[in-house]
Design a protein around this motif. Structure first.
Motif, PDB file in Angstrom:
ATOM      1  N   LYS A 195      36.680  43.099  32.466  1.00  7.82           N
ATOM      2  CA  LYS A 195      35.797  41.922  32.466  1.00  7.82           C
ATOM      3  C   LYS A 195      36.423  40.783  33.274  1.00  7.82           C
ATOM      4  O   LYS A 195      35.762  40.177  34.120  1.00  7.82           O
ATOM      5  CB  LYS A 195      35.523  41.482  31.020  1.00  7.82           C
ATOM      6  N   ILE A 196      37.688  40.497  33.013  1.00 11.77           N
ATOM      7  CA  ILE A 196      38.368  39.403  33.723  1.00 11.77           C
ATOM      8  C   ILE A 196      38.505  39.739  35.196  1.00 11.77           C
ATOM      9  O   ILE A 196      38.270  38.893  36.066  1.00 11.77           O
ATOM     10  CB  ILE A 196      39.721  39.071  33.059  1.00 11.77           C
ATOM     11  N   LYS A 197      38.857  40.984  35.505  1.00 13.21           N
ATOM     12  CA  LYS A 197      38.973  41.392  36.914  1.00 13.21           C
ATOM     13  C   LYS A 197      37.645  41.214  37.646  1.00 13.21           C
ATOM     14  O   LYS A 197      37.607  40.756  38.784  1.00 13.21           O
ATOM     15  CB  LYS A 197      39.443  42.843  37.019  1.00 13.21           C
ATOM     16  N   GLU A 198      36.546  41.573  36.993  1.00 14.96           N
ATOM     17  CA  GLU A 198      35.220  41.441  37.602  1.00 14.96           C
ATOM     18  C   GLU A 198      34.872  39.970  37.811  1.00 14.96           C
ATOM     19  O   GLU A 198      34.345  39.586  38.862  1.00 14.96           O
ATOM     20  CB  GLU A 198      34.162  42.133  36.737  1.00 14.96           C
ATOM     21  N   LEU A 199      35.155  39.140  36.820  1.00 12.77           N
ATOM     22  CA  LEU A 199      34.870  37.705  36.944  1.00 12.77           C
ATOM     23  C   LEU A 199      35.678  37.083  38.077  1.00 12.77           C
ATOM     24  O   LEU A 199      35.161  36.248  38.830  1.00 12.77           O
ATOM     25  CB  LEU A 199      35.161  36.983  35.623  1.00 12.77           C
ATOM     26  N   ILE A 200      36.936  37.481  38.210  1.00  9.00           N
ATOM     27  CA  ILE A 200      37.787  36.947  39.280  1.00  9.00           C
ATOM     28  C   ILE A 200      37.187  37.271  40.645  1.00  9.00           C
ATOM     29  O   ILE A 200      37.212  36.441  41.549  1.00  9.00           O
ATOM     30  CB  ILE A 200      39.237  37.462  39.142  1.00  9.00           C
ATOM     31  N   LYS A 201      36.608  38.470  40.774  1.00  8.50           N
ATOM     32  CA  LYS A 201      36.007  38.870  42.055  1.00  8.50           C
ATOM     33  C   LYS A 201      34.840  37.972  42.457  1.00  8.50           C
ATOM     34  O   LYS A 201      34.645  37.694  43.633  1.00  8.50           O
ATOM     35  CB  LYS A 201      35.503  40.320  41.984  1.00  8.50           C
TER      36      LYS A 201
END
Length: 194
Positions: free
Chosen positions: A10-16
């Motif tokens: 989730k965090i990785k996707e948001l960072i993108k």
């Protein structure tokens, strides 16, 4: 404060998708200017004097003054940081919202990026400089990571005042108006969940 898994999907996707900068669709910016801004923003870098000269052709802002502002950004951010730590010394102590050191460093980096995109907007004469969808991701990310948005906004406002001082002895009112507009727009959007 509970430990947050920064490597979660989730965090990785948001960072993108978390992107603060975008010019409005109605902007009449020449394509060459848009290319310069896109390149700089993708690299998360400041603008060269040559790029500033090109971007300021339409806005009639003082490219050399913006370049001076960029050179002074590290010290201006340090001054804004010092002000925040004077007002809220507990914020970086154990249990504080900018503890441990990595959290504080991320906050100072965000201040740099907010100043960077304010300079972009000033250079092209646009104060509406945020990406609506990217900001939603930033807000969600900040919420998950428990980023102290109030402290970040306070630091941003102080940084704005410090940036204005670069212009204090000069008669560049339109440049100041644009720069203030960019910072005010950012502060408003950072404090709005819409």
């Amino acid at each position: 404060m509970e430990t947050i898994n920064r490597s979660s999907p989730k965090i990785k996707e948001l960072i993108k998708v978390a992107n603060v900068f975008a010019l409005p669709k109605h902007s009449k910016l020449p394509e060459s200017n848009a290319i310069i801004l896109d390149s700089a923003n993708t690299s998360k870098r400041l603008l060269s004097l040559e790029e500033l000269n090109i971007l300021c052709e339409n806005s009639h802002c003082n490219a050399k003054r913006l370049e001076e502002l960029q050179r002074k950004l590290p010290s201006l951010i340090n001054e804004a940081k010092a002000m925040l730590l004077r007002k809220q010394p507990e914020i970086t102590e154990k249990g504080g919202s900018l503890y441990p050191k990595e959290r504080a460093e991320a906050c100072w980096r965000d201040c740099f990026h907010f100043a960077r995109i304010s300079i972009y907007g000033t250079a092209v004469g646009e104060t509406d400089i945020t990406d609506k969808e990217g900001l939603k991701a930033v807000h969600e990310l900040y919420s998950i990571l428990e980023v102290p948005v109030d402290a970040l906004t306070l630091c941003l406002k102080e940084l704005q005042l410090k940036c204005r001082e670069i212009y204090s002895e000069r008669n560049e009112k339109e440049d100041i108006k644009l720069l203030d507009g960019c910072f005010n727009h950012l502060a408003e959007k950072m404090n709005s969940k819409k």
